[in-house]
Every structure is written in C-alpha cells, then in structure tokens.
Write an enzyme that holds these catalytic residues in place. Structure first.
Site, PDB file in Angstrom:
ATOM      1  N   ARG A 162     -98.022   7.217 -29.710  1.00 42.07           N
ATOM      2  CA  ARG A 162     -96.861   7.670 -30.514  1.00 42.07           C
ATOM      3  C   ARG A 162     -96.481   6.647 -31.582  1.00 42.07           C
ATOM      4  O   ARG A 162     -95.307   6.437 -31.880  1.00 42.07           O
ATOM      5  CB  ARG A 162     -95.632   7.930 -29.634  1.00 42.07           C
ATOM      6  CG  ARG A 162     -95.768   8.979 -28.616  1.00 42.07           C
ATOM      7  CD  ARG A 162     -96.026  10.378 -29.177  1.00 42.07           C
ATOM      8  NE  ARG A 162     -96.140  11.292 -28.082  1.00 42.07           N
ATOM      9  CZ  ARG A 162     -97.280  11.461 -27.387  1.00 42.07           C
ATOM     10  NH1 ARG A 162     -98.376  10.827 -27.719  1.00 42.07           N
ATOM     11  NH2 ARG A 162     -97.307  12.299 -26.386  1.00 42.07           N
ATOM     12  N   SER A 236     -89.978  15.506 -25.657  1.00 36.57           N
ATOM     13  CA  SER A 236     -89.779  14.304 -24.821  1.00 36.57           C
ATOM     14  C   SER A 236     -88.792  13.364 -25.506  1.00 36.57           C
ATOM     15  O   SER A 236     -89.029  12.954 -26.639  1.00 36.57           O
ATOM     16  CB  SER A 236     -91.099  13.551 -24.657  1.00 36.57           C
ATOM     17  OG  SER A 236     -92.068  14.415 -24.143  1.00 36.57           O
ATOM     18  N   GLU A 331     -88.345   8.208 -27.791  1.00 34.26           N
ATOM     19  CA  GLU A 331     -89.411   8.659 -28.701  1.00 34.26           C
ATOM     20  C   GLU A 331     -88.736   9.318 -29.911  1.00 34.26           C
ATOM     21  O   GLU A 331     -89.232   9.258 -31.032  1.00 34.26           O
ATOM     22  CB  GLU A 331     -90.292   9.670 -27.959  1.00 34.26           C
ATOM     23  CG  GLU A 331     -91.470  10.138 -28.780  1.00 34.26           C
ATOM     24  CD  GLU A 331     -92.389  11.086 -28.004  1.00 34.26           C
ATOM     25  OE1 GLU A 331     -92.595  10.893 -26.791  1.00 34.26           O
ATOM     26  OE2 GLU A 331     -92.886  12.035 -28.631  1.00 34.26           O
TER      27      GLU A 331
HETATM   28  C1  LIG Z   1     -90.080  21.498 -27.667  1.00 32.85           C
HETATM   29  C2  LIG Z   1     -90.756  20.287 -28.248  1.00 32.85           C
HETATM   30  C3  LIG Z   1     -91.932  19.840 -27.689  1.00 32.85           C
HETATM   31  C4  LIG Z   1     -92.597  18.707 -28.213  1.00 32.85           C
HETATM   32  N1  LIG Z   1     -93.755  18.311 -27.644  1.00 32.85           N
HETATM   33  C5  LIG Z   1     -94.411  17.247 -28.143  1.00 32.85           C
HETATM   34  C6  LIG Z   1     -95.656  16.815 -27.577  1.00 32.85           C
HETATM   35  O1  LIG Z   1     -96.181  17.426 -26.655  1.00 32.85           O
HETATM   36  N2  LIG Z   1     -96.251  15.715 -28.098  1.00 32.85           N
HETATM   37  C7  LIG Z   1     -95.721  15.031 -29.143  1.00 32.85           C
HETATM   38  O2  LIG Z   1     -96.327  14.039 -29.586  1.00 32.85           O
HETATM   39  N3  LIG Z   1     -94.546  15.409 -29.707  1.00 32.85           N
HETATM   40  C8  LIG Z   1     -93.892  16.487 -29.233  1.00 32.85           C
HETATM   41  N4  LIG Z   1     -92.696  16.878 -29.783  1.00 32.85           N
HETATM   42  C9  LIG Z   1     -92.093  16.073 -30.850  1.00 32.85           C
HETATM   43  C10 LIG Z   1     -92.374  16.596 -32.273  1.00 32.85           C
HETATM   44  O3  LIG Z   1     -92.821  17.924 -32.250  1.00 32.85           O
HETATM   45  C11 LIG Z   1     -93.418  15.740 -32.987  1.00 32.85           C
HETATM   46  O4  LIG Z   1     -92.989  14.401 -33.060  1.00 32.85           O
HETATM   47  C12 LIG Z   1     -93.709  16.258 -34.404  1.00 32.85           C
HETATM   48  O5  LIG Z   1     -94.786  15.553 -34.978  1.00 32.85           O
HETATM   49  C13 LIG Z   1     -92.517  16.146 -35.347  1.00 32.85           C
HETATM   50  O6  LIG Z   1     -92.827  16.923 -36.486  1.00 32.85           O
HETATM   51  P1  LIG Z   1     -91.717  17.295 -37.543  1.00 32.85           P
HETATM   52  O7  LIG Z   1     -92.410  17.937 -38.689  1.00 32.85           O
HETATM   53  O8  LIG Z   1     -90.626  18.066 -36.922  1.00 32.85           O
HETATM   54  O9  LIG Z   1     -91.228  15.837 -37.964  1.00 32.85           O
HETATM   55  P2  LIG Z   1     -89.754  15.312 -38.208  1.00 32.85           P
HETATM   56  O10 LIG Z   1     -89.020  15.273 -36.914  1.00 32.85           O
HETATM   57  O11 LIG Z   1     -89.143  16.081 -39.310  1.00 32.85           O
HETATM   58  O12 LIG Z   1     -90.055  13.836 -38.696  1.00 32.85           O
HETATM   59  C14 LIG Z   1     -90.592  12.881 -37.807  1.00 32.85           C
HETATM   60  C15 LIG Z   1     -90.815  11.553 -38.561  1.00 32.85           C
HETATM   61  O13 LIG Z   1     -91.841  11.722 -39.520  1.00 32.85           O
HETATM   62  C16 LIG Z   1     -91.359  11.397 -40.818  1.00 32.85           C
HETATM   63  N5  LIG Z   1     -92.028  12.313 -41.749  1.00 32.85           N
HETATM   64  C17 LIG Z   1     -92.052  13.662 -41.703  1.00 32.85           C
HETATM   65  N6  LIG Z   1     -92.817  14.149 -42.706  1.00 32.85           N
HETATM   66  C18 LIG Z   1     -93.250  13.067 -43.409  1.00 32.85           C
HETATM   67  C19 LIG Z   1     -94.066  12.903 -44.572  1.00 32.85           C
HETATM   68  N7  LIG Z   1     -94.587  13.945 -45.231  1.00 32.85           N
HETATM   69  N8  LIG Z   1     -94.301  11.647 -45.027  1.00 32.85           N
HETATM   70  C20 LIG Z   1     -93.789  10.561 -44.394  1.00 32.85           C
HETATM   71  N9  LIG Z   1     -93.014  10.661 -43.294  1.00 32.85           N
HETATM   72  C21 LIG Z   1     -92.752  11.903 -42.805  1.00 32.85           C
HETATM   73  C22 LIG Z   1     -89.861  11.600 -40.759  1.00 32.85           C
HETATM   74  O14 LIG Z   1     -89.192  10.835 -41.751  1.00 32.85           O
HETATM   75  C23 LIG Z   1     -89.578  11.114 -39.360  1.00 32.85           C
HETATM   76  O15 LIG Z   1     -89.545   9.703 -39.355  1.00 32.85           O
HETATM   77  C24 LIG Z   1     -92.032  18.014 -29.301  1.00 32.85           C
HETATM   78  C25 LIG Z   1     -90.825  18.480 -29.866  1.00 32.85           C
HETATM   79  C26 LIG Z   1     -90.205  19.612 -29.356  1.00 32.85           C
HETATM   80  C27 LIG Z   1     -88.937  20.106 -29.994  1.00 32.85           C
END
Ligand SMILES: Cc1cc2nc3c(=O)[nH]c(=O)nc-3n(C[C@H](O)[C@H](O)[C@H](O)COP(=O)(O)OP(=O)(O)OC[C@H]3O[C@@H](n4cnc5c(N)ncnc54)[C@H](O)[C@@H]3O)c2cc1C
Length: 335
Positions: A162, A236, A331
C-alpha cells in the site's frame, strides 16, 4: 473544462461526508489540466479519484481535481504479453472487466476494488494475493513544477505494501495522467490465496479461467464488504501491521491461533483479527460503526460525522495497543 466553486464533496467521497471544496474541476485533456494548474498555482490542489480512500476531516480550501479522461488502449504486443495504457480517470474495475474479456491476465484478483486507475498506481492496491505493482510497467504523470508529462518506470515508484513515492515525497509534485500495465496473454491465474481457492471450489470451478477468478473475487467481496451505495466506507481503515519476530513470538505464546504471513522483515498479522480480539467488533461512535462482517472496515451508518469516524478509529487503535502493544496505522488518508 468544468469548474464548480464552493461545492459539496458529498458525491466525491465514499464515506458520504458532506464537506465543501473551494472549487472542483474536471479536466478532459492534459492541456486542460495544465491550464487549471496555471490558474490555481497559488492554491492547495488535491487530485481525487472516487474518494474511496479518503476521509475528509474538514472543508477543503483549494482545488479538487478530477480526471475526466477514461480510455484504455493497447500499445505493443509480444507473444507473451500486451502493454495496455489506461487513463488515470478510468475506473479500475472497468479496466479489469475489459482486460479479462480480452483474455489478458494479471488484474483479475483486483476485481471490484473501488477507485480509479490513477489512484491504484498511487496506492498500489492489493487483494487476494495480488498487488497493482505486479503488473504496472510505468506511470505517466504531469510534473507540477515543469508542466511536462514524464514517463516513470515502475521501479522508480518504490512500490511496497500500500505504498508508492506518490504517497509522500511525490505527493505535491505529480498528477498521474495514465498508467501502463503489462498483462499476460493466455495466463494461468494465480488462485493460491486460501480464501480464493475455497470460493472457487465452492462455486464448483476446477480449472479456473480469468472470468471464473473475477466472478469468485466479486462474490467474496460482496459477502464480506459493505456496498458503498448502502453504507459509506473507505474499505480497510487500517493497514495490516508487520511485526518483528520477537513481537510475533510474544503474541503467539498467548494466542496460539494468531493468523500470520511470514515475510521478509517480520510477520504480517491481519489487522481484522487484532481488532476482533480486542473486542471492537460492532463498536460504534455516533453514526460510525465497526463493520460486523469485516472489523477492518469502519462504516457510516447514515449520519456519521468525520469526528465520529476519527474518534472510533482512535478507540480501535487504543484497544489494539492495550491488548497487543501494536500500533495500527490508518490506510485511509485524512484530508
Ligand atoms: C468498499 C471498499 C473496498 C476497498 N477494498 C480495497 C482493497 O481490497 N484493496 C485496496 O488496496 N484498497 C481497497 N479500497 C480502498 C480504495 O478503493 C483504493 O485505495 C483505491 O485505489 C482508491 O481509489 P480512488 O480513485 O477512490 O482514490 P482517492 O481516494 O480519490 O485518492 C487516493 C489517493 O490517490 C491520490 N490520487 C488520486 N488520483 C490521483 C492522480 N491522478 N494523480 C495523483 N494522485 C492521485 C489522491 O490525492 C489520494 O491521495 C477499498 C475501498 C472501499 C470503499
């Protein structure tokens, strides 16, 4: 280009918290992104995907940047693999659905994780024994200092559990515009993760195809995790801690059933088990609750405030510390 000022973030975070941002802009091209960065050069800027790993703790006094670029294309192909470039704004699960349909292996175990391609490369998302880093070839990102798009090989991103450099030293420097994945043609899927093997056998699958694996992963996730449309969450809440051999031996002497994964540098213990054994299952503060079916998840049952979620998270950390002398690290990113 679409800019909304003084706008609610309610639909831009999966905890469903109603914070505001000074401005939210969606860019449709790298040129539009450059224009926005020039216009907001003196403001804080937050690149955002679906907000599924973010806890907004207050209104955001700056520009929230969303990518409206969401295409994927094949770059080159050999007999063994294909390089696929996907825009940062594409939903990761849409990319996985497409690549599984094309018979390209490597992403199937990450099915149904919310969020965008760009964030997956920031977070190094992982599930069921796979991590994004296993198939990331390189990352294209706009350097905010020079406004040039640079091609960063995966090896320079320092990927770990992560973690990537985009999470700390590169946080305010790069905005990811696309990610190049190396996917395998005719790959045999990796189903060695115990829960996944069991689910496939429950579904009666003997030699699983990529689509069988995707189906099994989605089924497992739907059984264990809350659907964000129903209960706000960020998946998580805490990372699984990695402890030294000495700490692990101490815990194992009192809890012979402690689950673990031996790895370089120590033992990874599932945070869900620690939270459960610290008596936190079902614990609630205001509208925030520890999810019964997976205690690693904190949900918004409807009217939680950021304060409720933070207080509950701190209570969980405190109880785990008291019981096991282990510090759980979130996380989820607090903004
Ligand atoms: C129900 C649920 C289940 C999940 N299960 C998992 C799992 O199994 N495994 C796992 O690893 N994660 C899991 N996650 C967490 C999440 O889905 C991941 O971390 C995912 O990658 C976040 O994507 P996002 O587009 O929503 O990012 P955001 O939450 O919008 O952003 C996350 C970070 O990335 C940065 N960011 C976003 N886009 C860019 C870009 N283009 N350039 C630079 N920085 C950027 C943001 O500034 C922030 O710091 C889960 C979440 C939920 C709600």
């Amino acid at each position: 280009m679409n800019i909304r000022r003084n706008t609610s973030l309610l639909n831009f975070n999966t905890f469903h918290l109603d914070m505001k941002a000074d401005a939210v802009a969606v860019f449709q091209s790298v040129e539009e992104l450059k224009t926005l960065l020039a216009e907001y050069k003196n403001s804080p800027i937050l690149p955002l995907g679906e907000g599924s790993n973010i806890l907004f703790t207050r209104d955001y006094g700056g520009l929230v940047l969303l990518s409206g670029m969401n295409r994927a294309r094949a770059l080159t192909e050999t007999r063994e693999d294909v390089l696929i470039e996907a825009d940062a704004g594409l939903k990761m699960d849409s990319l996985i659905a497409q690549t599984v349909d094309m018979g390209l292996g490597g992403l199937e175990n990450l099915s149904y994780i919310p969020g965008t391609v760009g964030a997956a490369a920031v977070q190094n998302v992982g599930a069921y024994g796979a991590e994004a880093k296993d198939v990331i070839h390189s990352v294209k990102a706009l350097d905010r200092q020079t406004l040039d798009v640079v091609d960063i090989p995966a090896a320079d991103c320092c990927y770990a559990y992560r973690y990537s450099r985009f999470k700390d030293e590169w946080k305010d420097r790069f905005i990811i515009t696309s990610v190049v994945f190396r996917l395998r043609i005719g790959a045999v899927p990796d189903v060695s993760y115990k829960g996944l093997t069991e689910e496939l056998s429950r579904l009666g699958v003997v030699s699983p195809s990529l689509s069988d694996v995707r189906r099994a992963v989605i089924s497992l996730r739907q059984q264990k995790l809350p659907e964000v449309a129903q209960y706000g969450s960020a998946g998580s809440f805490f990372k699984n801690p990695i402890v030294s051999a000495e700490t692990f031996a101490k815990i194992q002497s009192s809890y012979s059933d402690v689950p673990f994964y031996a790895m370089d540098g120590g033992y990874k213990i599932p945070a869900a088990w620690l939270i459960d054994r610290s008596g936190c299952k079902g614990l609630a503060v205001g509208g925030a609750r520890v999810w019964d079916r997976q205690p690693l998840v904190i949900v918004n049952t409807g009217n939680a405030t950021a304060e409720d979620i933070m207080t509950l998270a701190a209570t969980v950390q405190h109880r785990v510390k008291q019981q096991f002398d282990i510090d759980l690290t979130p996380e989820v990113q607090y903004v």
